[in-house]
Design a protein around this motif. Structure first.
Motif, mmCIF file in Angstrom:
data_model
loop_
_atom_site.group_PDB
_atom_site.id
_atom_site.type_symbol
_atom_site.label_atom_id
_atom_site.label_comp_id
_atom_site.label_asym_id
_atom_site.label_seq_id
_atom_site.Cartn_x
_atom_site.Cartn_y
_atom_site.Cartn_z
ATOM 1 N N ASP A 128 0.870 -1.181 0.000
ATOM 2 C CA ASP A 128 0.000 0.000 0.000
ATOM 3 C C ASP A 128 0.906 1.230 0.000
ATOM 4 O O ASP A 128 1.173 1.824 1.041
ATOM 5 C CB ASP A 128 -0.911 -0.028 1.232
ATOM 6 C CG ASP A 128 -1.880 1.151 1.261
ATOM 7 O OD1 ASP A 128 -2.095 1.779 0.199
ATOM 8 O OD2 ASP A 128 -2.405 1.466 2.355
ATOM 9 N N PHE A 129 1.368 1.603 -1.184
ATOM 10 C CA PHE A 129 2.425 2.605 -1.272
ATOM 11 C C PHE A 129 1.892 4.028 -1.119
ATOM 12 O O PHE A 129 0.859 4.382 -1.685
ATOM 13 C CB PHE A 129 3.164 2.500 -2.614
ATOM 14 C CG PHE A 129 4.324 3.443 -2.713
ATOM 15 C CD1 PHE A 129 5.499 3.185 -2.025
ATOM 16 C CD2 PHE A 129 4.246 4.597 -3.484
ATOM 17 C CE1 PHE A 129 6.579 4.046 -2.105
ATOM 18 C CE2 PHE A 129 5.316 5.470 -3.566
ATOM 19 C CZ PHE A 129 6.492 5.195 -2.870
ATOM 20 N N ASP A 130 2.617 4.802 -0.341
ATOM 21 C CA ASP A 130 2.362 6.229 -0.184
ATOM 22 C C ASP A 130 3.718 6.934 -0.156
ATOM 23 O O ASP A 130 4.554 6.619 0.701
ATOM 24 C CB ASP A 130 1.605 6.503 1.119
ATOM 25 C CG ASP A 130 1.404 7.985 1.344
ATOM 26 O OD1 ASP A 130 2.180 8.587 2.115
ATOM 27 O OD2 ASP A 130 0.475 8.560 0.735
ATOM 28 N N PRO A 131 3.985 7.839 -1.102
ATOM 29 C CA PRO A 131 5.319 8.440 -1.196
ATOM 30 C C PRO A 131 5.731 9.204 0.055
ATOM 31 O O PRO A 131 6.919 9.233 0.401
ATOM 32 C CB PRO A 131 5.228 9.364 -2.415
ATOM 33 C CG PRO A 131 3.778 9.568 -2.649
ATOM 34 C CD PRO A 131 3.100 8.330 -2.177
ATOM 35 N N ARG A 132 4.784 9.796 0.745
ATOM 36 C CA ARG A 132 5.134 10.537 1.955
ATOM 37 C C ARG A 132 5.581 9.586 3.069
ATOM 38 O O ARG A 132 6.563 9.834 3.764
ATOM 39 C CB ARG A 132 3.959 11.401 2.418
ATOM 40 C CG ARG A 132 4.348 12.400 3.504
ATOM 41 C CD ARG A 132 3.178 13.299 3.869
ATOM 42 N NE ARG A 132 3.594 14.354 4.767
ATOM 43 C CZ ARG A 132 4.065 15.539 4.378
ATOM 44 N NH1 ARG A 132 4.162 15.806 3.081
ATOM 45 N NH2 ARG A 132 4.430 16.448 5.253
ATOM 46 N N ARG A 133 4.851 8.483 3.229
ATOM 47 C CA ARG A 133 5.259 7.505 4.242
ATOM 48 C C ARG A 133 6.583 6.853 3.854
ATOM 49 O O ARG A 133 7.370 6.478 4.727
ATOM 50 C CB ARG A 133 4.172 6.442 4.426
ATOM 51 C CG ARG A 133 2.972 6.948 5.207
ATOM 52 C CD ARG A 133 2.064 5.832 5.689
ATOM 53 N NE ARG A 133 1.355 5.199 4.578
ATOM 54 C CZ ARG A 133 1.466 3.926 4.243
ATOM 55 N NH1 ARG A 133 2.260 3.128 4.925
ATOM 56 N NH2 ARG A 133 0.778 3.434 3.225
ATOM 57 N N TYR A 134 6.826 6.737 2.560
ATOM 58 C CA TYR A 134 8.115 6.213 2.101
ATOM 59 C C TYR A 134 9.258 7.100 2.578
ATOM 60 O O TYR A 134 10.273 6.616 3.101
ATOM 61 C CB TYR A 134 8.105 6.113 0.574
ATOM 62 C CG TYR A 134 9.453 5.900 -0.061
ATOM 63 C CD1 TYR A 134 10.129 4.697 0.077
ATOM 64 C CD2 TYR A 134 10.061 6.914 -0.805
ATOM 65 C CE1 TYR A 134 11.366 4.499 -0.507
ATOM 66 C CE2 TYR A 134 11.294 6.730 -1.395
ATOM 67 C CZ TYR A 134 11.949 5.521 -1.240
ATOM 68 O OH TYR A 134 13.180 5.333 -1.814
ATOM 69 N N VAL A 135 9.107 8.410 2.444
ATOM 70 C CA VAL A 135 10.138 9.331 2.902
ATOM 71 C C VAL A 135 10.256 9.296 4.424
ATOM 72 O O VAL A 135 11.355 9.371 4.979
ATOM 73 C CB VAL A 135 9.851 10.769 2.408
ATOM 74 C CG1 VAL A 135 10.870 11.754 2.959
ATOM 75 C CG2 VAL A 135 9.862 10.817 0.886
ATOM 76 N N GLU A 136 9.123 9.149 5.121
ATOM 77 C CA GLU A 136 9.159 9.074 6.583
ATOM 78 C C GLU A 136 9.946 7.857 7.056
ATOM 79 O O GLU A 136 10.747 7.944 7.990
ATOM 80 C CB GLU A 136 7.729 9.024 7.126
ATOM 81 C CG GLU A 136 6.979 10.344 6.999
ATOM 82 C CD GLU A 136 5.509 10.205 7.348
ATOM 83 O OE1 GLU A 136 5.020 9.056 7.471
ATOM 84 O OE2 GLU A 136 4.839 11.253 7.485
#
Length: 227
Positions: A128-136
């Motif tokens: 469940d990809f989210d770019p913001r959570r990826y950076v977090e």
């Protein structure tokens, strides 16, 4: 080496450091886009301070090449050039190899727990990809790696190059989606193996390898072929 590896997180920050960290976070997460103006008066009002600590914080950030002052405009956020990105990654590759050799901190149970938790977060992102959570998650991984560095000068340069590179990850994440999460899973699997084996030197070499992989993705998706 015995060292207080979490001291930087527990010691209170000065007002300037707090403002600097928040502005950098907004740049890394692209809340501030290239071309956006940093208005001292608005920031001073937001943080409830005079313009002086805001000005000092922005001055520190200017040394990273992430903002610049333009005549008639003020201070604006800037995107790193292809050459600057290359220089930053060249430096990050060299710094990573030093993590396990320059006064490393002992790996603790808390570090191992943090590594396992980050791996679970990355695995969830791959579904469940989210770019913001990826950076977090990347930010928390970087904080874990930095906690293993006992040499204060090395840690300072490690953080500096991290902030210079971080916004590029967000841009790549937006383009590649779950593929970057899978790469993060692979990195964290390797990191966790090193942590379980109390091998800080291996952590450094793993970081060097995956920084190299990350730079290849940046060149493919963000930079022109001749960059």
């Amino acid at each position: 080496m015995n060292c207080n590896q979490h001291a930087a997180e527990t010691e209170p920050k000065s007002t300037v450091e707090t403002i600097q960290t928040e502005i950098l976070r907004r740049i890394c997460f692209l809340d501030y886009q290239p071309g956006d103006q940093l208005k001292e008066a608005e920031l001073a009002a937001e943080f409830g301070v005079s313009r002086t600590p805001v000005r000092d914080a922005i001055s520190r950030i200017s040394h990273l090449g992430l903002v610049e002052t333009r005549n008639g405009v003020g201070t604006v956020v800037v995107a790193l050039t292809a050459a600057k990105i290359r220089h930053v990654y060249d430096m990050r590759l060299e710094l990573a190899a030093l993590i396990g050799t320059m006064s490393p901190c002992a790996i603790t149970d808390a570090d191992r727990h943090a590594g396992r938790e980050l791996l679970q977060n990355a695995q969830a992102l791959s579904h469940d990809f989210d770019p913001r959570r990826y950076v977090e998650v990347n930010h928390r991984l970087h904080r874990l790696i930095a906690s293993l560095i006992g040499n204060s000068a090395l840690k300072s340069f490690w953080w500096q190059t991290y902030y210079q590179a971080a916004s590029t990850w967000y841009r790549v994440g937006n383009q590649m989606g779950p593929e970057v999460a899978l790469a993060l899973v692979a990195e964290l699997e390797d990191i966790n193996t090193a942590l379980e084996n109390n091998d800080t030197a291996a952590v450094g070499f793993i970081q060097r390898t995956h920084i190299g992989y990350g730079y290849q993705r940046i060149k493919t998706h963000l930079l022109s072929p001749e960059a």
